[in-house]
Motif scaffolding. Sequence first.
Motif, PDB file in Angstrom:
ATOM      1  N   THR A 150       0.914  -1.064  -0.019  1.00  0.00           N
ATOM      2  CA  THR A 150       0.022   0.064  -0.002  1.00  0.00           C
ATOM      3  C   THR A 150       0.988   1.313   0.123  1.00  0.00           C
ATOM      4  O   THR A 150       1.721   1.131   0.567  1.00  0.00           O
ATOM      5  N   LEU A 151       0.649   2.165  -1.092  1.00  0.00           N
ATOM      6  CA  LEU A 151       1.524   3.390  -1.197  1.00  0.00           C
ATOM      7  C   LEU A 151       0.695   4.423  -0.672  1.00  0.00           C
ATOM      8  O   LEU A 151      -0.342   4.756  -1.261  1.00  0.00           O
ATOM      9  N   THR A 152       1.339   5.443  -0.010  1.00  0.00           N
ATOM     10  CA  THR A 152       0.617   6.723   0.480  1.00  0.00           C
ATOM     11  C   THR A 152       1.508   7.784   0.374  1.00  0.00           C
ATOM     12  O   THR A 152       2.963   7.577   0.299  1.00  0.00           O
ATOM     13  N   GLY A 153       1.233   8.975   0.610  1.00  0.00           N
ATOM     14  CA  GLY A 153       1.966   9.956   0.666  1.00  0.00           C
ATOM     15  C   GLY A 153       1.159  11.197   0.291  1.00  0.00           C
ATOM     16  O   GLY A 153       0.052  11.147  -0.019  1.00  0.00           O
ATOM     17  N   VAL A 179      -3.108  -0.544  -8.517  1.00  0.00           N
ATOM     18  CA  VAL A 179      -4.794  -0.339  -8.201  1.00  0.00           C
ATOM     19  C   VAL A 179      -4.820   1.252  -7.528  1.00  0.00           C
ATOM     20  O   VAL A 179      -4.135   1.282  -6.208  1.00  0.00           O
ATOM     21  N   ASP A 180      -5.157   2.170  -7.999  1.00  0.00           N
ATOM     22  CA  ASP A 180      -5.145   3.584  -7.546  1.00  0.00           C
ATOM     23  C   ASP A 180      -6.654   4.078  -7.229  1.00  0.00           C
ATOM     24  O   ASP A 180      -7.271   4.091  -7.930  1.00  0.00           O
ATOM     25  N   VAL A 189      -3.325   4.410  -1.893  1.00  0.00           N
ATOM     26  CA  VAL A 189      -4.092   5.046  -0.892  1.00  0.00           C
ATOM     27  C   VAL A 189      -3.678   6.372  -0.381  1.00  0.00           C
ATOM     28  O   VAL A 189      -3.072   6.596   0.452  1.00  0.00           O
ATOM     29  N   PRO A 190      -4.159   7.713  -1.113  1.00  0.00           N
ATOM     30  CA  PRO A 190      -3.498   8.824  -0.713  1.00  0.00           C
ATOM     31  C   PRO A 190      -3.886   9.222   0.645  1.00  0.00           C
ATOM     32  O   PRO A 190      -3.050   9.698   1.766  1.00  0.00           O
TER      33      PRO A 190
END
Length: 209
Positions: A6-9, A30-31, A112-113
């Motif tokens: 899971t990528l956030t920022g 998957v954005d 997942v911002p």
Amino acid sequence: MPYIVTLTGGIGSGKTAVSDLLGGHGAAVVDTDVIARALTAPGGAAMPALSAAFGDQVAAADGGLDRARMRALAFNDPGARRRLEAILHPMIRAEAARQVNAATAAYVVLVVPLLVESDAYRSLTDRTLVVDCPESVQIERTMRRSGLDRGEVERILASQSSRAQRLALADDVIVNDADLATLAAAVARLHQSYLQAASAKASRASRAG
Ligand code: ATP
């Protein structure tokens, strides 16, 4: 269930740049922002519920969401923001889960911002990747890309969780304060470690099953 990074920022930190690079190495991306835009595009599945909740004023002439109007409504009225989220978030989560389960790549990058605010994604997550940079860099990049003025970008930044809150969730951090070549090198290293972790998860699952 595939291995999920899971990528956030924060806004303008470089989430899309990182997910594009990981996608280029073969990860499935998957954005949740892309899903949200599709749900609120002309003919999008969320539009009937949004028009019912907020009136036809939130639909632009083409039938898609009038983003500027919705943003103004949600910023000025916390109740409206909660109602908007109550409609959109479950639809976004359902579509994200569907895409994750359909993925056939070695692993999935789930963007997942607002991960700090969204507990629901954490249970899906094998590894949390935070892309981080100083707020001054976020502001400059976002102004350049979006055409919003400094005040608007600062207001969005202030409404998001803090750097420290995001970093507290991180298993991995990419510091994106240099050029794109530096970013690409950091992403290539992480990709190798995710491939290994994904293959370890797959062998555990096949031994268990
Ligand atoms: P948002 O939250 O607004 O969706 P984001 O976190 O997805 O933003 P990106 O869209 O990846 O961020 O990056 C914002 C802008 O900054 C883009 O125009 C991107 O090309 C640029 N950018 C990102 N990283 C770098 C970098 N290391 N060097 C130069 N430009 C960069």
